[in-house]
Design an enzyme around this catalytic site. Structure first.
Site, short mmCIF file in Angstrom:
data_model
loop_
_atom_site.label_atom_id
_atom_site.label_comp_id
_atom_site.label_asym_id
_atom_site.label_seq_id
_atom_site.Cartn_x
_atom_site.Cartn_y
_atom_site.Cartn_z
N ARG A 1 90.52 -44.45 -40.06
CA ARG A 1 91.29 -45.70 -39.97
C ARG A 1 90.83 -46.70 -41.02
NH1 ARG A 1 91.40 -47.90 -33.90
NH2 ARG A 1 91.89 -49.78 -35.07
N ALA B 1 70.10 -11.66 -46.87
CA ALA B 1 71.42 -11.90 -46.28
C ALA B 1 72.56 -11.24 -47.04
CB ALA B 1 71.66 -13.41 -46.18
N ALA B 2 72.71 -11.57 -48.32
CA ALA B 2 73.88 -11.10 -49.06
C ALA B 2 73.87 -9.58 -49.19
CB ALA B 2 73.92 -11.76 -50.44
N CYS C 1 66.01 -20.17 -44.29
CA CYS C 1 66.14 -21.55 -43.82
C CYS C 1 65.22 -21.83 -42.64
CB CYS C 1 67.57 -21.83 -43.38
SG CYS C 1 68.78 -21.26 -44.55
#
Lengths: 456, 456
Positions: free
Chosen positions: A448, A12-13, A46
Site C-alpha cells: 500500500r 548437493a549439486a 550452511c
C-alpha cells in the site's frame, strides 16, 4: 554396455544429479562414479556455523546421505578423498588422485557432471597461511575450526567480512565464550541488503556484545610461532587467537578452465544452458556453486552460491541425464539469514542493483508486526519494497524482524517472480488470523505504501 | 454545502471506508456519519476467542480505533448504540434508532456505505434462546460469554460446529478449565480443509483433551430454569452448562433486502462491482462480511466473511468515495488458523470444490519440516497440493503443522493467484537457511511431487 556418468564433487549439486539420473536409469543402463575430495557427501555446508556454535550436532547430523548409502542403496560408486586433477575432454577421461594413497587413476566417461562448488576467497595478506586462520566452506573446514578451538583455547577472535557466513561465525564463536571482533570493509554489515537495513543488523550484533568495525581494510595478519596473533588494518591492530575469513567465495573453476570449459566473463563461473548442460559441450553438465545463473530481473549472469540453487540445478542436470526434461529457470536473489537475534531476508534487487541495472525506482519501508499487535509474541518487523517507477513492478524486497519475519520473503519473491506490481499486491489474498499476522499483513501494508508513493 | 456520507456499521469495513474517504476529502467537502449498533468500533472480531480464553486482554486491546478517536482525529461522527432500521433509497435517508434512548431519527445521505457484517447462524432448535447459549461475533458477544463464565461458573461446555470459531472457542473454554465437547455434523472437524487434513486437526484437539463427536446432528437444547442444561443430538445427550454456536455466519442483509438492494442468488449477500459499488445503485457502496466476492479460480460468487477482506473492501470503497480509483480483485479462499497445537492453512479449492467446479485434478501430499531437520525446533509439517490435470496449474493448497507452518500458505496463495503450474513452482527461488527451511522448502518438495504425479 552401460553408459558411464562421472560426477566430480560429492555435495548437493553433484549427488542430486547422480541420484536423479539413477532414479531414471538403472545400473545396467548407467554406471555412476562420483569423486569427492573430502570425507563427506551431500552435507549441509550452511549448517556448519551452527555445528561450530554448538547449536547442532555434527558432522553426521549435517550429512543427508553418506557414501555408503549412495553405494548400497543407489548403486552410485562414491569415491571420497579422491580429487579430480584434470579433465581430458578429447579422450573423455578424468584424472583422479587418491589423496590417502597418493595415486592417480584415469577414468573414462560418457557423461560428466562438474560440481565442485566454490572456494573461500583468501586474500594474499602476509600471514594468511598461518595456523588459526580458517575459511568455512566444507565439513572438513568445520571440523578443523572445532579442533582448533578445543586444542588451542583461543580467547579472542576476529572475523573478516560481515556477510552471511561472517556474521553466523561471529555468533558461533561468541557461543564459545570468545571475544569477537568483526571487520568489514564497507559501511555496514550485510551488504547483501541496503545500508538502512544493514544498520539494523549492526545494532543487533552489537547488542549481543559483538564488536563491529566497518570501513576498515585488513592489511596483514601478524603471527607468532606460526600461529595467527593479530589482525592489522589500515586503522589499527586487533589481537586474534583465531581468524575466520568470511569474505565470500569464488567459483571453483580452475579445473574447468584447464579443460577448456567456458567461463562467464563477469562471474568466472561455468556457463550452462537452462538444462545445466555446459554450453558447447554435449554430455558435459555443471551445477551448483561453480556455475553462473541468469538473474530473472536484469537478465545478467550472476554467481549466487547457495545450497538451494545447487540442489535444484543438480536435480535438473540429473533429470536430463536420466532422459527426462527439466530446466533451471534462473534466480532472483532470494536469501534469508539469522543474524544474532534478527531475521534478515531479501529478494530481487537492492537499491544499488536497481540503479546499476538502469531501473528508475521508488522505495517504501514500513514498520509492522509479525502477529496482531494485541497477541502475545507480537514483535516488530521492517519491510522495505523497491518498485519500478511508471510500471509499479516489484523489483526487490527486504525484511528485518525478530520472529516469523524472514520467511515472509517467500511471498514477496513469488510476487516478484511473477512480475506483479505493488498495486496488484495490495489485493493479495494472504492468510490472516491474530496468531499469524495483523489484519493487514506487513507485506500488504508495504505494498500500500509503495502504491501511494508511486502515485505521488 | 458538503456532501454527506453515511456509513452503516462501525467495524472494519465501514470504518476503513470512512477513514479512506476522509483521507482524500476534508470535512468541508465531505461530512461523515457512522452508525454502529454496538458499543465498539473497528475491533478485531477474530481476537474474541483469545480474549475469552484469557490469552489477550480485552475489550480495549481489540479495538484499533475507538469512537472518540474517530470523532476527534478524523472528524467522523460515530454514533454507537444506534441501529439503522431502514434505508429509504428514494429519499436517500436512513432511519436510525438510538438504542439507549429508544428514539428514531432520519438522516439524509448523498453516499451510503452498507457494512453491517454477518450474523451467526442460529438454528431453530427448541431451547436455543435459553440463557447460556452464545454466538460469538461481536465484542458485546465476547463480553457476554466472559460475564456468564464468571457469574455462573459453568463446568461443562458444548461447542456446536467444528469450524474456525468453534475450535478456537473450544480451546478458549478449555483454558477456563471447562470440560469441552465439540459436536460436528460432518465427518471431520475443519471442513474448510479436506478430510485427510481435518483428521490431523481432530487428533490435535483430542490430544488437548477436547472431546470431538462428528457425524452427529443437534436436535434440541434442554433447559432448566431458563438456562441451558444439555444438548440433545440424534445420537445421545450431552450435559452443558454453556453452549457456544460455531455454525458459521450468514450475511446481515435483511436491511439491504428491505431497501431493494441486490442480493446474490447463491450467497444471499450484497452484490457489488469491483469498486465495491452496489450494482445498479450509484452512490451506494457495500463492503465486508455482508457482500459477496468473486472467486478468482471458479469465477463464481462466494461469501467469505474474513477481516482481511472486510478491511480491503472498505478501503477500496473509501478510496473510490474519496475520488480515487481502487478495485477489489476477488478472493482465492486463503485462511489460516491456530487449532490447539496445530497451525492449519488453506488456499484455493479443496478437492470437493475442484470437483464441483468441474476441474480434473491430482493431489500430492508431502511430509517435511519447518526448518532443516538437524536444527533445534525442527517440527513436522504436511503440505498438500491440488493441481489441474494437463495444465498442471495449482488449484489449491493446504498445510498442517505445529510451528512456522501456516504462513507458508502465503507463498502458495501468491503462486496460485498468478496461475503458476506446479512444475514452474519447483524452480521458485525461496528463502533458504537452516533456521528457516530445509534446503528444499516443503513447498518445493510438494511441487516436485505434484509434478511427478502429473507425469504419471
Amino acid at each position: 554396455m552401460a553408459e558411464r556418468l562421472v560426477v566430480i564433487g560429492g555435495d548437493a549439486a553433484g549427488m542430486s544429479a547422480a541420484s536423479q539420473a539413477r532414479r531414471r536409469r538403472n545400473r545396467d543402463d548407467l554406471e555412476i562414479i562420483a569423486f569427492e575430495r573430502g570425507h563427506f557427501t551431500s552435507y549441509s555446508a550452511c549448517g556448519i556455523p551452527y555445528w561450530i556454535g554448538g547449536v547442532v550436532d555434527g558432522p553426521d547430523a549435517l550429512v543427508a546421505r553418506d557414501p555408503q548409502t549412495f553405494r548400497e542403496k543407489h548403486a552410485i560408486d562414491v569415491r571420497t578423498r579422491h580429487e579430480v586433477v584434470a579433465i581430458d575432454l578429447d579422450k573423455r577421461e578424468v584424472v583422479a588422485r587418491d589423496l590417502d594413497r597418493n595415486k592417480e587413476t584415469r577414468t573414462g566417461f560418457d557423461q560428466l557432471v562438474y560440481a565442485i562448488g566454490a572456494v573461500p576467497v583468501r586474500p594474499g595478506w602476509p600471514g594468511v597461511d598461518a595456523r588459526g586462520v580458517f575459511g568455512v566452506q566444507t565439513l572438513d573446514d568445520g571440523a578443523a575450526v572445532r579442533e582448533y578451538i578445543e586444542a588451542e583455547k583461543p580467547r579472542t577472535a576476529v572475523v573478516v567480512g560481515a556477510g552471511y557466513i561472517g556474521i553466523e561465525m561471529a555468533e558461533a564463536l561468541q557461543n564459545h565464550g570468545l571475544g569477537v571482533v568483526v571487520l568489514e570493509k564497507s559501511d555496514q554489515p550485510m551488504s547483501t541488503v541496503d545500508p538502512d537495513m544493514g544498520a539494523l543488523v549492526r545494532t543487533s550484533m552489537e547488542k549481543l556484545g559483538i564488536v563491529v568495525h566497518t570501513g576498515e581494510t585488513v592489511t596483514a595478519l601478524k603471527t607468532k610461532d606460526g600461529k595467527v596473533a593479530a589482525v592489522e588494518t589500515d586503522n589499527t591492530t586487533y589481537p586474534a587467537d583465531i581468524v575466520v575469513l568470511g569474505l565470500g567465495v569464488r567459483p571453483n573453476t580452475a579445473l574447468a578452465k584447464d579443460a577448456g570449459l567456458p567461463l562467464g566473463a563477469t562471474t568466472n563461473a561455468v556457463v550452462t544452458d537452462q538444462r545445466m548442460r555446459v554450453v558447447g559441450h554435449d554430455g558435459i553438465w555443471a551445477a551448483g556453486d561453480c556455475v553462473q545463473s541468469i538473474h530473472r530481473l536484469t537478465h545478467e549472469p550472476v554467481h549466487i552460491p547457495l545450497g538451494t540453487h545447487a540442489n535444484k540445478q543438480g536435480r535438473v542436470a540429473g533429470v536430463n541425464i536420466g532422459g527426462g526434461y527439466a530446466t533451471f529457470p534462473g534466480v532472483i536473489g532470494t536469501a534469508v539469514t539469522k543474524v544474532c537475534e534478527l531475521e534478515v531476508a531479501r529478494t530481487g534487487l537492492r537499491e544499488v542493483d536497481a540503479e546499476k541495472a538502469g531501473f528508475a525506482y521508488i522505495t517504501a519501508s514500513v514498520e509492522s508486526t509479525n502477529r496482531a499487535g494485541y497477541m502475545p509474541g507480537a514483535r516488530p518487523m521492517t519491510v522495505k519494497l523497491i518498485a519500478e517507477k511508471i510500471s509499479g513492478r516489484l523489483l526487490g524486497a527486504q525484511i528485518v524482524g525478530t520472529t516469523e519475519a524472514a520467511k515472509r520473503i517467500d511471498g514477496l519473491a513469488i510476487a516478484l517472480w511473477n512480475g506483479m506490481t505493488v498495486e496488484e499486491m495490495t489485493g493479495l489474498d494472504l492468510g490472516y488470523a491474530p496468531p499469524y499476522a495483523p489484519v493487514w499483513d506487513p507485506i500488504l501494508i508495504a505494498a500500500r505504501k509503495a502504491t501511494e508513493k508511486l502515485a505521488q
